[in-house]
Scaffold this motif. Structure first.
Motif, PDB file in Angstrom:
ATOM      1  N   ASP A 157      15.527   0.416   5.056  1.00 59.29           N
ATOM      2  CA  ASP A 157      15.245   1.107   3.802  1.00 59.29           C
ATOM      3  C   ASP A 157      13.919   0.654   3.200  1.00 59.29           C
ATOM      4  OD1 ASP A 157      17.653   2.321   4.197  1.00 59.29           O
ATOM      5  OD2 ASP A 157      18.662   1.464   2.441  1.00 59.29           O
ATOM      6  N   ASP A 158      13.656  -0.665   3.228  1.00 59.27           N
ATOM      7  CA  ASP A 158      12.385  -1.174   2.690  1.00 59.27           C
ATOM      8  C   ASP A 158      11.205  -0.581   3.447  1.00 59.27           C
ATOM      9  OD1 ASP A 158      13.781  -2.686   0.885  1.00 59.27           O
ATOM     10  OD2 ASP A 158      13.533  -4.585   1.943  1.00 59.27           O
ATOM     11  N   ASN A 159      11.328  -0.488   4.768  1.00 65.11           N
ATOM     12  CA  ASN A 159      10.239   0.075   5.565  1.00 65.11           C
ATOM     13  C   ASN A 159      10.057   1.564   5.281  1.00 65.11           C
ATOM     14  OD1 ASN A 159       9.826  -2.426   6.759  1.00 65.11           O
ATOM     15  ND2 ASN A 159      11.058  -1.963   8.559  1.00 65.11           N
ATOM     16  N   LEU A 160      11.171   2.281   5.125  1.00 67.46           N
ATOM     17  CA  LEU A 160      11.074   3.708   4.806  1.00 67.46           C
ATOM     18  C   LEU A 160      10.432   3.924   3.443  1.00 67.46           C
ATOM     19  CD1 LEU A 160      14.531   5.004   6.108  1.00 67.46           C
ATOM     20  CD2 LEU A 160      12.273   5.548   7.054  1.00 67.46           C
ATOM     21  N   VAL A 161      10.833   3.121   2.447  1.00 64.39           N
ATOM     22  CA  VAL A 161      10.232   3.233   1.120  1.00 64.39           C
ATOM     23  C   VAL A 161       8.731   2.974   1.187  1.00 64.39           C
ATOM     24  CG1 VAL A 161      10.101   2.103  -1.136  1.00 64.39           C
ATOM     25  CG2 VAL A 161      12.319   2.738  -0.185  1.00 64.39           C
ATOM     26  N   ALA A 162       8.346   1.922   1.898  1.00 62.41           N
ATOM     27  CA  ALA A 162       6.920   1.591   2.014  1.00 62.41           C
ATOM     28  C   ALA A 162       6.157   2.716   2.701  1.00 62.41           C
ATOM     29  CB  ALA A 162       6.746   0.279   2.781  1.00 62.41           C
ATOM     30  N   THR A 163       6.750   3.307   3.726  1.00 62.65           N
ATOM     31  CA  THR A 163       6.087   4.391   4.438  1.00 62.65           C
ATOM     32  C   THR A 163       5.919   5.623   3.556  1.00 62.65           C
ATOM     33  OG1 THR A 163       6.975   3.634   6.565  1.00 62.65           O
ATOM     34  CG2 THR A 163       6.229   5.909   6.456  1.00 62.65           C
ATOM     35  N   ILE A 164       6.991   6.012   2.873  1.00 64.19           N
ATOM     36  CA  ILE A 164       6.920   7.202   2.015  1.00 64.19           C
ATOM     37  C   ILE A 164       5.939   6.977   0.870  1.00 64.19           C
ATOM     38  CG2 ILE A 164       8.249   8.707   0.485  1.00 64.19           C
ATOM     39  CD1 ILE A 164      10.699   8.120   2.254  1.00 64.19           C
ATOM     40  N   ARG A 165       5.966   5.783   0.277  1.00 63.01           N
ATOM     41  CA  ARG A 165       5.031   5.505  -0.820  1.00 63.01           C
ATOM     42  C   ARG A 165       3.587   5.466  -0.333  1.00 63.01           C
ATOM     43  NH1 ARG A 165       6.445   4.345  -5.640  1.00 63.01           N
ATOM     44  NH2 ARG A 165       4.500   3.210  -5.970  1.00 63.01           N
ATOM     45  N   ALA A 166       3.374   4.951   0.866  1.00 59.37           N
ATOM     46  CA  ALA A 166       2.020   4.967   1.417  1.00 59.37           C
ATOM     47  C   ALA A 166       1.544   6.401   1.621  1.00 59.37           C
ATOM     48  CB  ALA A 166       1.979   4.192   2.731  1.00 59.37           C
ATOM     49  N   LEU A 167       2.425   7.264   2.109  1.00 61.64           N
ATOM     50  CA  LEU A 167       2.072   8.668   2.288  1.00 61.64           C
ATOM     51  C   LEU A 167       1.841   9.346   0.936  1.00 61.64           C
ATOM     52  CD1 LEU A 167       4.576   9.629   5.129  1.00 61.64           C
ATOM     53  CD2 LEU A 167       2.096   9.403   5.343  1.00 61.64           C
ATOM     54  N   ALA A 168       2.569   8.914  -0.093  1.00 64.67           N
ATOM     55  CA  ALA A 168       2.402   9.497  -1.428  1.00 64.67           C
ATOM     56  C   ALA A 168       1.041   9.165  -2.024  1.00 64.67           C
ATOM     57  CB  ALA A 168       3.515   9.014  -2.353  1.00 64.67           C
ATOM     58  N   ALA A 169       0.432   8.075  -1.595  1.00 69.89           N
ATOM     59  CA  ALA A 169      -0.868   7.671  -2.131  1.00 69.89           C
ATOM     60  C   ALA A 169      -2.036   8.369  -1.448  1.00 69.89           C
ATOM     61  CB  ALA A 169      -1.029   6.155  -1.999  1.00 69.89           C
ATOM     62  N   ARG A 170      -1.759   9.101  -0.381  1.00 67.23           N
ATOM     63  CA  ARG A 170      -2.838   9.766   0.360  1.00 67.23           C
ATOM     64  C   ARG A 170      -3.381  10.966  -0.410  1.00 67.23           C
ATOM     65  NH1 ARG A 170      -4.848   6.183   2.223  1.00 67.23           N
ATOM     66  NH2 ARG A 170      -3.409   5.112   0.841  1.00 67.23           N
ATOM     67  N   ARG A 171      -4.545  11.446   0.014  1.00 66.60           N
ATOM     68  CA  ARG A 171      -5.189  12.646  -0.526  1.00 66.60           C
ATOM     69  C   ARG A 171      -5.345  12.553  -2.041  1.00 66.60           C
ATOM     70  NH1 ARG A 171      -2.586  17.982   1.463  1.00 66.60           N
ATOM     71  NH2 ARG A 171      -4.722  18.731   1.309  1.00 66.60           N
ATOM     72  N   GLY A 172      -5.899  11.422  -2.469  1.00 62.38           N
ATOM     73  CA  GLY A 172      -6.161  11.250  -3.886  1.00 62.38           C
ATOM     74  C   GLY A 172      -4.935  11.196  -4.757  1.00 62.38           C
ATOM     75  N   GLY A 173      -3.793  10.766  -4.192  1.00 64.45           N
ATOM     76  CA  GLY A 173      -2.561  10.678  -4.953  1.00 64.45           C
ATOM     77  C   GLY A 173      -1.706  11.922  -4.894  1.00 64.45           C
ATOM     78  N   ALA A 174      -2.202  12.995  -4.248  1.00 64.81           N
ATOM     79  CA  ALA A 174      -1.398  14.222  -4.116  1.00 64.81           C
ATOM     80  C   ALA A 174      -0.326  14.051  -3.049  1.00 64.81           C
ATOM     81  CB  ALA A 174      -2.292  15.414  -3.779  1.00 64.81           C
ATOM     82  N   GLY A 175      -0.549  13.112  -2.126  1.00 65.19           N
ATOM     83  CA  GLY A 175       0.440  12.824  -1.102  1.00 65.19           C
ATOM     84  C   GLY A 175       0.279  13.659   0.143  1.00 65.19           C
ATOM     85  N   TRP A 176       0.964  13.227   1.203  1.00 66.30           N
ATOM     86  CA  TRP A 176       0.940  13.893   2.497  1.00 66.30           C
ATOM     87  C   TRP A 176       2.347  13.817   3.083  1.00 66.30           C
ATOM     88  CZ3 TRP A 176      -2.407  16.660   5.513  1.00 66.30           C
ATOM     89  CH2 TRP A 176      -2.092  16.793   6.881  1.00 66.30           C
ATOM     90  N   GLY A 177       2.834  14.909   3.630  1.00 69.93           N
ATOM     91  CA  GLY A 177       4.136  14.910   4.269  1.00 69.93           C
ATOM     92  C   GLY A 177       5.239  14.519   3.303  1.00 69.93           C
ATOM     93  N   ALA A 178       6.062  13.550   3.709  1.00 72.51           N
ATOM     94  CA  ALA A 178       7.151  13.101   2.851  1.00 72.51           C
ATOM     95  C   ALA A 178       6.625  12.526   1.543  1.00 72.51           C
ATOM     96  CB  ALA A 178       7.995  12.054   3.582  1.00 72.51           C
ATOM     97  N   GLY A 179       5.410  12.006   1.545  1.00 71.82           N
ATOM     98  CA  GLY A 179       4.806  11.491   0.315  1.00 71.82           C
ATOM     99  C   GLY A 179       4.483  12.589  -0.679  1.00 71.82           C
ATOM    100  N   ALA A 180       4.022  13.738  -0.198  1.00 74.51           N
ATOM    101  CA  ALA A 180       3.768  14.871  -1.091  1.00 74.51           C
ATOM    102  C   ALA A 180       5.070  15.366  -1.704  1.00 74.51           C
ATOM    103  CB  ALA A 180       3.078  15.995  -0.318  1.00 74.51           C
ATOM    104  N   LEU A 181       6.146  15.366  -0.919  1.00 73.23           N
ATOM    105  CA  LEU A 181       7.450  15.764  -1.446  1.00 73.23           C
ATOM    106  C   LEU A 181       7.892  14.805  -2.549  1.00 73.23           C
ATOM    107  CD1 LEU A 181       9.831  17.794  -0.951  1.00 73.23           C
ATOM    108  CD2 LEU A 181      10.867  16.003   0.430  1.00 73.23           C
ATOM    109  N   LEU A 182       7.653  13.507  -2.361  1.00 81.42           N
ATOM    110  CA  LEU A 182       7.988  12.523  -3.385  1.00 81.42           C
ATOM    111  C   LEU A 182       7.208  12.786  -4.670  1.00 81.42           C
ATOM    112  CD1 LEU A 182       9.305   9.873  -4.356  1.00 81.42           C
ATOM    113  CD2 LEU A 182       7.380   8.652  -3.307  1.00 81.42           C
ATOM    114  N   ARG A 183       5.922  13.072  -4.549  1.00 80.30           N
ATOM    115  CA  ARG A 183       5.104  13.351  -5.732  1.00 80.30           C
ATOM    116  C   ARG A 183       5.631  14.578  -6.479  1.00 80.30           C
ATOM    117  NH1 ARG A 183       3.980   8.928  -6.277  1.00 80.30           N
ATOM    118  NH2 ARG A 183       2.073   7.885  -5.655  1.00 80.30           N
ATOM    119  N   ASP A 184       6.010  15.628  -5.749  1.00 82.16           N
ATOM    120  CA  ASP A 184       6.557  16.831  -6.388  1.00 82.16           C
ATOM    121  C   ASP A 184       7.848  16.510  -7.121  1.00 82.16           C
ATOM    122  OD1 ASP A 184       4.467  18.305  -5.384  1.00 82.16           O
ATOM    123  OD2 ASP A 184       5.594  19.138  -3.699  1.00 82.16           O
ATOM    124  N   GLN A 185       8.699  15.713  -6.484  1.00 79.02           N
ATOM    125  CA  GLN A 185       9.961  15.356  -7.126  1.00 79.02           C
ATOM    126  C   GLN A 185       9.716  14.525  -8.378  1.00 79.02           C
ATOM    127  OE1 GLN A 185      12.622  12.963  -4.786  1.00 79.02           O
ATOM    128  NE2 GLN A 185      14.376  13.323  -6.126  1.00 79.02           N
TER     129      GLN A 185
END
Length: 617
Positions: free
Chosen positions: A421-449
């Protein structure tokens, strides 16, 4: 929120802005566990001395170093409030078979719903929060319970297994821990969890039912028929099967149009994908409403275009799983070596780009067409065993089990789950920080939520005390060598608090995209206490003064017990980013700002406001 520096903070006229933006520091079927009778081990199945008149005066004392920052707006995580768990429902005197369910009704296929009968309630269609029932409390069922509860739904669980409450409780504890580290937004209050004594008691009054019993067609049909008979006529039903066809599951149901397959991936409370599959009798509107419901739970619903056994995800997983079994069987590689080959190479690529987009890059400038032309012929080479499966005899099972035990070492199941779970959280949060904070992939979904959660949390009226802007938990990566939260994280929290205020007055990311923004030109932080790993906190803010170009803010950071940990006073300057000069804010921003300033005007003046560095308290 971006920061910059002007030569004249009183008006900004003639000031050229300098500095650079800083990125936001990140805080730190069988494969899915729902396929066999043993899943979960059960039978059945989370700005100065005093108030200032306009125009604003410059702060006294030495100027602090200015740190340019970019426009942001992310809140920090909030735990939902725990509710008591209780057992609901009573014993029924109906005859039951060995599974605690009435005998299956034999029929000639799905029965049609009465003409004009609704498929699902309007509340579920719009993604609203209501009551859910989870039938089955194993690994997958408990994951659904956690996701629903932490999204604010009240959940009734039915599982006659003696370990159901323990399993659900342990999975929920993992989910709450993971969500606290994942979200930068205020979560809704946690729903109420109950354990029902019967299936009928669990589904009574439910808007939505998620079935997660073991992967046996006879058992699933009996359970779904019982749910169909007892649940409200408008309730939506989702089945967590890993591969059974929904048309087969619909057999014998009175209202088959409301059933969809909703196949998640473990852990359900973290991995957002859910495959939605319609059966022959599924109503199209049920699919659309299911999409809305699962999206409201923060998931990524993907509708599979036609019925097919094992859908898409499990077909891909089983192709890899089958080949891995052969490699162990033939002594080509051990269990640990195969896992290393996946997680140190293409597994990292898959998490953020999937399969086809990864191969498109491998095709170079010519893209996918070149890749297929170059590597496509190799698919005809006899490299793999394709659909052949090794004989899972006692020797191979023991071999795999022994190697898996050696790979895991002394780690317990719960320790492994938390590492995962810790690794998944870190991965999703790292993806959320991409593209100027808009996120990428699962990270973009997190930002929308997170943005939906913020919108839901914003109130129309300001309270008669400094409004609470952020709620969060101190993650491990915020801790310094002294064992408490490091100083630059305080600036991050206060910056996010400012961004939350800017979003409230309409100066959030959409406004920044028009070329205008507020830059922080001065900050003064007072450290009054310590924050430790895992401690919850919240921040408040108030407007001390404002004019057409400037806002003077005062923030407080509190621990969960109310203790004041730090304060921050900030001056913001409204800027035309393209011209690089200060300018008046728009009329809409000014109107929203003035309304808040009036609401805050009657609040007591903060004793810490207007201080200079080193001033005695």
């Amino acid at each position: 929120m971006a920061e910059g520096a002007g030569r004249d903070r009183r008006s900004g006229d003639g000031a050229a802005l300098h500095g650079h933006s800083l990125g936001r520091a990140g805080r730190h079927r069988h494969p899915e566990g729902d396929r066999g009778p043993d899943a979960g081990g059960l039978d059945l199945f989370r700005l100065l001395d005093r108030p200032q008149p306009a125009p604003l005066r410059r702060a006294r004392g030495a100027r602090r170093r200015q740190h340019p920052r970019r426009a942001r707006g992310q809140h920090l995580a909030r735990h939902g409030r725990a509710r008591d768990q209780r057992r609901a429902g009573g014993t029924r005197g109906l005859d039951r078979d060995r599974d605690g369910l009435p005998p299956a009704r034999t029929g000639r296929g799905p029965r049609k719903a009465p003409a004009g009968a609704p498929v699902v309630s309007a509340r579920v269609e719009t993604g609203g929060i209501g009551k859910a029932a989870c039938v089955g409390g194993g690994v997958i069922g408990a994951g659904w319970v956690a996701r629903l509860l932490l999204s604010g739904w009240d959940v009734a669980v039915y599982d006659p297994g003696p370990e159901a409450e323990r399993v659900v409780g342990e999975v929920l504890a993992n989910a709450e821990r993971a969500h606290a580290a994942l979200f930068d937004a205020p979560l809704p209050p946690k729903g109420r969890l109950t354990f029902a004594a019967s299936l009928e008691a669990a589904v009574a009054g439910a808007d939505f039912i998620q079935e997660s019993v073991p992967e046996r067609i006879d058992l699933k049909r009996r359970v779904l028929q019982a749910i169909d008979a007892a649940a409200p006529a408008e309730a939506l039903i989702g089945s967590s099967t890993s591969g059974l066809l929904p048309s087969d599951l619909q057999e014998g149901m009175t209202r088959p149009g409301r059933l969809v397959v909703a196949h998640p991936f473990n852990p359900v409370y973290l991995l957002p994908l859910v495959e939605i599959v319609a059966g022959k009798a599924t109503a199209p509107e049920a699919v659309e409403r299911a999409k809305a419901l699962y999206a409201a739970l923060g998931m990524k619903p993907v509708v599979i275009r036609r019925e097919i056994e094992a859908f898409v995800g499990d077909r891909l997983l089983e192709a890899l799983w089958r080949e891995a079994l052969w490699l162990v069987n033939d002594d080509v590689a051990s269990v640990g070596e195969i896992d290393d080959i996946i997680r140190y190479s293409f597994g990292l690529r898959w998490a953020q780009m999937g399969l086809f987009q990864t191969y498109r890059i491998a095709g170079g400038e010519a893209g996918m067409r070149h890749f297929l032309a170059q590597f496509g012929p190799a698919l005809k080479w006899p490299w793999t065993h394709l659909t052949d499966v090794p004989d899972l005899d006692e020797a191979l099972v023991e071999k795999i089990g022994r190697q898996s035990d050696a790979q895991t070492g002394d780690l317990t199941l719960r320790e492994l789950e938390r590492i995962r779970d810790d690794n998944l959280v870190a991965t999703i949060r790292a993806l959320a920080a991409r593209r100027g904070g808009a996120g990428w992939g699962a990270g973009a979904l997190l930002r929308d939520q997170e943005e939906r959660l913020r919108s839901a949390a914003r109130g129309a009226n300001e309270p008669a005390e400094p409004p609470r802007m952020l709620d969060g938990t101190v993650p491990p990566e915020w801790i310094d060598y002294n064992g408490h939260m490091t100083e630059h994280r305080y600036l991050q929290v206060f910056g996010d608090t400012t961004d939350a205020l800017l979003a409230k007055i309409g100066a959030g990311p959409d406004y920044v995209a028009t070329g205008h923004s507020y830059y922080t030109v001065e900050s003064h932080i007072m450290h009054l206490g310590e924050m430790k790993r895992g401690e919850r906190f919240h921040s408040t803010t108030r407007i001390l003064a404002s004019d057409e170009k400037r806002i003077r803010l005062f923030h407080r950071l509190h621990r969960a017990d109310g203790a004041l940990v730090a304060t921050a006073e900030q001056m913001l300057l409204h800027v035309d980013a393209k011209a690089g000069r200060a300018c008046p804010a728009s009329d809409g921003i000014r109107a929203a700002l003035d309304a808040l300033a009036r609401a805050h005007a009657g609040l007591p003046w903060p004793a810490e406001a207007g201080r200079f560095v080193g001033e005695r308290r």
